[in-house]
Scaffold this motif. Structure first.
Motif, mmCIF file in Angstrom:
data_model
loop_
_atom_site.group_PDB
_atom_site.id
_atom_site.type_symbol
_atom_site.label_atom_id
_atom_site.label_comp_id
_atom_site.label_asym_id
_atom_site.label_seq_id
_atom_site.Cartn_x
_atom_site.Cartn_y
_atom_site.Cartn_z
ATOM 1 N N GLN A 3 -9.573 -37.306 -11.813
ATOM 2 C CA GLN A 3 -9.697 -36.659 -10.504
ATOM 3 C C GLN A 3 -11.152 -36.582 -10.060
ATOM 4 O O GLN A 3 -11.450 -36.778 -8.880
ATOM 5 C CB GLN A 3 -9.077 -35.266 -10.560
ATOM 6 C CG GLN A 3 -9.095 -34.579 -9.203
ATOM 7 C CD GLN A 3 -8.109 -33.439 -9.135
ATOM 8 O OE1 GLN A 3 -7.042 -33.523 -9.718
ATOM 9 N NE2 GLN A 3 -8.472 -32.402 -8.430
ATOM 10 N N SER A 4 -12.068 -36.331 -11.000
ATOM 11 C CA SER A 4 -13.480 -36.219 -10.613
ATOM 12 C C SER A 4 -14.035 -37.546 -10.095
ATOM 13 O O SER A 4 -14.848 -37.566 -9.178
ATOM 14 C CB SER A 4 -14.321 -35.712 -11.786
ATOM 15 O OG SER A 4 -14.268 -36.623 -12.862
ATOM 16 N N LYS A 7 -12.730 -37.988 -6.586
ATOM 17 C CA LYS A 7 -13.448 -37.072 -5.700
ATOM 18 C C LYS A 7 -14.847 -37.610 -5.384
ATOM 19 O O LYS A 7 -15.288 -37.583 -4.233
ATOM 20 C CB LYS A 7 -13.541 -35.683 -6.333
ATOM 21 C CG LYS A 7 -14.018 -34.622 -5.393
ATOM 22 C CD LYS A 7 -13.864 -33.241 -6.004
ATOM 23 C CE LYS A 7 -14.140 -32.191 -4.948
ATOM 24 N NZ LYS A 7 -13.798 -30.850 -5.417
ATOM 25 N N SER A 78 -6.756 -33.072 -3.111
ATOM 26 C CA SER A 78 -5.506 -33.825 -3.287
ATOM 27 C C SER A 78 -5.843 -35.241 -3.733
ATOM 28 O O SER A 78 -6.220 -36.095 -2.928
ATOM 29 C CB SER A 78 -4.719 -33.856 -1.967
ATOM 30 O OG SER A 78 -3.625 -34.737 -2.103
ATOM 31 N N LYS A 79 -5.673 -35.484 -5.013
ATOM 32 C CA LYS A 79 -5.959 -36.815 -5.565
ATOM 33 C C LYS A 79 -5.092 -37.899 -4.930
ATOM 34 O O LYS A 79 -5.616 -38.957 -4.557
ATOM 35 C CB LYS A 79 -5.800 -36.797 -7.088
ATOM 36 C CG LYS A 79 -6.141 -38.118 -7.740
ATOM 37 C CD LYS A 79 -5.957 -38.067 -9.239
ATOM 38 C CE LYS A 79 -6.121 -39.449 -9.844
ATOM 39 N NZ LYS A 79 -5.729 -39.503 -11.230
ATOM 40 N N GLU A 83 -6.639 -41.074 -2.965
ATOM 41 C CA GLU A 83 -6.403 -42.454 -3.386
ATOM 42 C C GLU A 83 -5.825 -43.297 -2.254
ATOM 43 O O GLU A 83 -6.222 -44.445 -2.069
ATOM 44 C CB GLU A 83 -5.470 -42.491 -4.604
ATOM 45 C CG GLU A 83 -6.151 -42.055 -5.881
ATOM 46 C CD GLU A 83 -5.229 -42.098 -7.090
ATOM 47 O OE1 GLU A 83 -4.012 -41.848 -6.938
ATOM 48 O OE2 GLU A 83 -5.739 -42.383 -8.182
#
Length: 162
Positions: A3-4, A7, A78-79, A83
């Motif tokens: 996730q990082s 982001k 919100s990943k 994406e």
């Protein structure tokens, strides 16, 4: 993909798109067919096509930038949305820059080995247009390198999840 990392990529895309949208808008707000003709007398229909393709690219980038802004400013990251947005940025903004639908310019892939700019115009383009593309190319190239994952892997991942 962590996730990082996603982001960080959405933040990078946000920064690149903001800079490039501002540059394209400034150019488009101050440029007409007549100013291009005054700068360098050339093929009128080609100049119209250049401006039209640039406007399309600018719209794609503005839309993607606004979406990035929403994602970056959300309280809960919100990943999946990030994406999807990165995939769209790669396939609309980056690909439209390097290989436009109207085919008025193209990417010379050999230039990556020579250190020169890779965008080549099919016909003679005014120097202000060429300078704009020199300014836009490096940030788009760096963003493309960051987002190459979304060229195929993300689409495959989405197809498998259905």
């Amino acid at each position: 993909m962590a996730q990082s990392l996603v982001k960080t990529q959405i933040q990078q895309a946000n920064t690149v798109l903001e800079k490039n949208v501002n540059r394209m808008e400034m150019f488009l707000n101050h440029t007409t067919i007549e100013t291009l003709q005054d700068e360098e007398l050339g093929d009128l229909s080609y100049y119209k096509g250049l401006l039209s393709s640039l406007r399309r690219l600018c719209v794609y980038c503005e839309d993607a930038f606004e979406t990035c802004q929403v994602i970056v400013n959300q309280e809960n990251f919100s990943k999946p949305a990030a994406e999807r947005t990165l995939y769209r940025i790669f396939h609309q903004c980056i690909e439209e820059f390097f290989s436009p639908r109207a085919d008025l310019w193209y990417e010379d892939s050999r230039s990556a080995y020579t250190g020169k700019n890779s965008i080549k115009f099919r016909k003679k383009a005014p120097s202000s247009f060429q300078e704009l593309f020199l300014d836009l190319e490096q940030p788009f190239q760096k963003l493309r390198e960051e987002l190459e994952y979304y060229e195929t892997d993300y689409a495959t991942k989405m197809a498998q999840s259905k």
